[in-house]
Design an enzyme around this catalytic site. Structure first.
Site, PDB file in Angstrom:
ATOM      1  N   LEU A  54       0.980  -1.114   0.103  1.00 51.63           N
ATOM      2  CA  LEU A  54       0.056  -0.010   0.014  1.00 51.63           C
ATOM      3  C   LEU A  54       0.892   1.104  -0.094  1.00 51.63           C
ATOM      4  O   LEU A  54       1.962   1.171   0.614  1.00 51.63           O
ATOM      5  CB  LEU A  54      -1.014  -0.123   1.281  1.00 51.63           C
ATOM      6  CG  LEU A  54      -1.861  -1.308   1.428  1.00 51.63           C
ATOM      7  CD1 LEU A  54      -2.597  -1.025   2.777  1.00 51.63           C
ATOM      8  CD2 LEU A  54      -2.935  -1.132   0.441  1.00 51.63           C
ATOM      9  N   ASP A  55       0.487   2.284  -0.778  1.00 50.74           N
ATOM     10  CA  ASP A  55       1.348   3.482  -0.717  1.00 50.74           C
ATOM     11  C   ASP A  55       1.233   3.875   0.844  1.00 50.74           C
ATOM     12  O   ASP A  55       0.555   3.691   1.744  1.00 50.74           O
ATOM     13  CB  ASP A  55       0.542   4.559  -1.350  1.00 50.74           C
ATOM     14  CG  ASP A  55       0.501   4.411  -2.749  1.00 50.74           C
ATOM     15  OD1 ASP A  55       1.488   3.694  -3.387  1.00 50.74           O
ATOM     16  OD2 ASP A  55      -0.397   4.872  -3.644  1.00 50.74           O
ATOM     17  N   ARG A  56       2.396   4.750   1.186  1.00 52.93           N
ATOM     18  CA  ARG A  56       2.602   5.062   2.613  1.00 52.93           C
ATOM     19  C   ARG A  56       1.360   5.897   2.997  1.00 52.93           C
ATOM     20  O   ARG A  56       1.267   5.803   4.267  1.00 52.93           O
ATOM     21  CB  ARG A  56       3.683   6.086   2.338  1.00 52.93           C
ATOM     22  CG  ARG A  56       4.327   6.567   3.862  1.00 52.93           C
ATOM     23  CD  ARG A  56       5.453   7.643   3.752  1.00 52.93           C
ATOM     24  NE  ARG A  56       5.813   8.046   5.123  1.00 52.93           N
ATOM     25  CZ  ARG A  56       7.070   8.638   5.384  1.00 52.93           C
ATOM     26  NH1 ARG A  56       7.837   9.027   4.253  1.00 52.93           N
ATOM     27  NH2 ARG A  56       7.315   8.847   6.271  1.00 52.93           N
ATOM     28  N   ARG A 163      -5.304   6.189  -7.722  1.00 52.59           N
ATOM     29  CA  ARG A 163      -4.831   7.703  -7.427  1.00 52.59           C
ATOM     30  C   ARG A 163      -4.784   8.227  -9.033  1.00 52.59           C
ATOM     31  O   ARG A 163      -5.437   9.258  -9.412  1.00 52.59           O
ATOM     32  CB  ARG A 163      -3.753   7.677  -6.778  1.00 52.59           C
ATOM     33  CG  ARG A 163      -3.787   7.446  -5.263  1.00 52.59           C
ATOM     34  CD  ARG A 163      -2.299   7.287  -4.702  1.00 52.59           C
ATOM     35  NE  ARG A 163      -1.730   8.531  -4.716  1.00 52.59           N
ATOM     36  CZ  ARG A 163      -0.452   8.658  -4.518  1.00 52.59           C
ATOM     37  NH1 ARG A 163       0.263   7.653  -4.031  1.00 52.59           N
ATOM     38  NH2 ARG A 163       0.212   9.895  -4.326  1.00 52.59           N
TER      39      ARG A 163
END
Length: 230
Positions: A54-56, A163
């Protein structure tokens, strides 16, 4: 930091990753000592293998294997589209429709110019869960800002897929410093008193690679109540 365990058996474990926590240490964030991989390893007292990322800034369900063999099995399931992934996203504006499919190829590396890169097939389903109107001014012509809560289902796992796809349809995720709008992000952070990427991995459903049991691992978003009531 003690991580919240959502599911654990002898083969795999799922955690609720907080927003802002790295999945693993990286040279891109050399000053950060904490990462989910190391925290979970120390918490369980054993080696763990991340099987996706997962993205930060993204919070929610993050899956780890407890052996390299299970990591390979789970990794193949992600690659073959055998994981049902559902995300929640707060986005700018109100989509005209209540649901839709974004079918838009994405360059392999979102941090490089798309020209010359291999374009990868990518589809994301979405549907509107709630429409909101906040007393946030980012354009002098309007006294409010329209925001929508979406459920997003990426068919693949391209980097930044949700995103990038939501930006493509002109509904960027709030708090997205890379694909969103800076003035809006700052205004929203001031309004809510919280600066974060408003993207949450809410549910991961799949068949256990060894037992064959149907698993449905879910994480409720933390700290979203004020945003959805604002």
């Amino acid at each position: 930091m003690t991580l919240t365990l959502l599911y654990r058996d002898e083969h795999l474990v799922a955690i609720d990753k907080p927003s802002g926590l790295l999945v693993h240490r990286t040279q891109l964030a050399a000053g950060e000592d904490e990462a989910a991989l190391q925290l979970l390893r120390d918490q369980l007292g054993r080696t763990v293998w991340p099987v996706h990322r997962l993205d930060r800034g993204t919070s929610g369900v993050l899956l780890f294997a407890l052996s390299s063999e299970v990591a390979s099995l789970l990794g193949a399931m992600f690659e073959q589209g055998q994981m049902d992934k559902r995300y929640l996203a707060l986005v700018r504006g109100w989509p005209q429709a209540d649901e839709g499919m974004i079918d838009h190829p994405l360059a392999r590396d979102p941090e490089l110019p798309s020209a010359g890169q291999t374009m990868l097939e990518a589809q994301t389903r979405w549907r509107v869960l709630q429409r909101l109107e906040w007393p946030v001014v980012t354009d002098s012509r309007f006294a409010t800002t329209r925001v929508a809560l979406l459920e997003a289902e990426p068919m693949q796992g391209r980097r930044h897929q949700i995103r990038r796809h939501l930006k493509h349809i002109a509904h960027p995720i709030l708090g997205d410093a890379t694909h969103g709008k800076g003035p809006l992000n700052r205004a929203v952070a001031a309004h809510l008193g919280l600066q974060r990427l408003w993207l949450h991995a809410a549910r991961l459903s799949f068949t256990h690679p060894l037992s064959g049991a149907a698993l449905n691992v879910a994480a409720a978003p933390t700290g979203w109540e004020s945003a959805l009531a604002a």
